[in-house]
Enzyme design. Structure first.
Site, mmCIF file in Angstrom:
data_model
loop_
_atom_site.group_PDB
_atom_site.id
_atom_site.type_symbol
_atom_site.label_atom_id
_atom_site.label_comp_id
_atom_site.label_asym_id
_atom_site.label_seq_id
_atom_site.Cartn_x
_atom_site.Cartn_y
_atom_site.Cartn_z
ATOM 1 C CG LEU A 167 11.948 -8.049 41.987
ATOM 2 C CD1 LEU A 167 12.424 -7.580 43.399
ATOM 3 C CD2 LEU A 167 13.927 -7.830 41.304
ATOM 4 N NE ARG A 168 5.138 -12.278 37.857
ATOM 5 C CZ ARG A 168 4.661 -10.746 37.833
ATOM 6 N NH1 ARG A 168 4.657 -10.370 35.980
ATOM 7 N NH2 ARG A 168 3.052 -10.486 37.762
ATOM 8 N N GLY A 169 11.781 -12.739 36.511
ATOM 9 C CA GLY A 169 13.129 -13.521 36.182
ATOM 10 C C GLY A 169 14.010 -13.824 37.182
#
Length: 360
Positions: free
Chosen positions: A283-285
């Site tokens: 989920l970093r993006g």
């Protein structure tokens, strides 16, 4: 610029490389974005831009004689010693300091980076004392790692963990120290000399690909700018002083405005759809794209994120998180642009170049 300081090439005088300048400014507005990885050819102004950015930033208030650059007001940016003094009701003396900018050499050890036992105090006084490392010195500043792709993977892990958490914890020979380490991590390198592991590359908030300028007119302009600076550094800096001051004020206002910037649910949903379309792991993006879009809106004086803001930052946020195409050595961002156009129902452009950021 003070006459006692070594003149640094002004940030506003850098010609071209708009995507790199945009990524650096966004990290200054919101350090939680997580730094920027700049990969590209030699001699493209990577180091010049980073040092110019550090010189551009306004001075910060710190607790006097504190090795961690502790903030006199924010408890999250205070060392344990300063917090203890504050709780005891002591008035904290303050001073203004230039934003710290630290170069991490390739030969650095973990002890030099994180801190270690103070041998001098151990031998002379027989006490266990902590000697702060580079992460203490760079708190509330910029940490620059040139040729980060040649740095030992273990040190890169330590750097990224500290950058993500904002804290550095050291356990050495019975000494346990935890101190704030909030900094903007900037890495640069040449892909011809080796690439970062995908797991490490994903930890950088933004990724920028810089290329040598090919247009003859632009190359001449860059050479002339550099020639004028080398011939009369002080005079050249004076010609850029008003633009530097304006950009400095713009950054300060953007930092203050950032908490009020709103990102509509529809745009957040579209960003997550795009990450799903690109099969981005984790989920970093999603998180970085949201933060970068808000930072850009704030930098441009708005309290509402628009679709164009997402268009301008999405390549930097997602390009390095894609699974590598074996037939493509460097991802140009074309896949990200294609996914953006699909999710936002736009016609695909003829070029995948990001929108330009006006600095004036």
């Amino acid at each position: 610029m003070s006459d006692t300081r070594r003149p640094i090439f002004p940030f506003t005088a850098i010609v071209g490389q708009e995507e790199m300048k945009l990524a650096l400014l966004l990290n200054v507005v919101d350090p939680r974005i997580g730094g920027v990885m700049i990969m590209g050819d030699r001699g493209t102004g990577k180091s010049t831009a980073i040092r110019a950015l550090a010189a551009l930033l306004p001075e910060i208030a710190v607790v006097a004689d504190d090795p961690y650059n502790s903030s006199p007001r924010d408890p999250d940016l205070m060392s344990a010693e300063v917090l203890q003094r504050l709780e005891q009701g002591e008035a904290l003396p303050t001073e203004q300091r230039q934003v710290p900018m630290v170069d991490l050499p390739l030969g650095a050890t973990e002890d030099r980076l994180c801190g270690t036992i103070d041998i001098e105090q151990a031998l002379s006084r027989g006490v266990r004392a902590f000697e702060p490392g580079l992460l203490a010195r760079v708190n509330r500043g910029i940490l620059y790692v040139d040729e980060v792709n040649l740095l030992d993977d273990h040190l890169v892990d330590v750097l990224l963990d500290a950058a993500a958490s904002g804290w550095n914890t050291v356990e050495r020979e019975g000494v346990s120290v935890r101190h704030p380490a909030r900094f903007v991590l900037v890495g640069s390198g040449n892909p011809e000399e080796g690439e970062l592991r995908p797991q490490l590359l994903d930890r950088f908030g933004l990724s920028v690909d810089v290329r040598t300028v090919r247009e003859a007119e632009l190359r001449v302009q860059i050479v002339e700018q550099r020639g004028r600076f080398d011939g009369d550094p002080q005079g050249f800096c004076q010609t850029q002083q008003s633009q530097q001051q304006a950009l400095q004020e713009r950054i300060g206002q953007a930092r203050e405005r950032l908490p009020q910037v709103q990102l509509d649910a529809d745009l957040r949903l579209a960003i997550s759809r795009m990450c799903g379309e690109l099969d981005v792991d984790g989920l970093r993006g999603d998180i970085v794209s949201n933060r970068a879009a808000r930072a850009l809106a704030s930098l441009e004086g708005r309290d509402q994120v628009e679709e164009e803001d997402v268009a301008r930052v999405v390549c930097c946020c997602l390009r390095h998180r894609l699974r590598k195409d074996p037939m493509e050595t460097v991802d140009s961002g074309a896949r990200v642009v294609k996914a953006f156009c699909k999710v936002f129902q736009r016609a695909e452009p003829e070029t995948s170049e990001p929108f330009q950021l006006a600095l004036t």
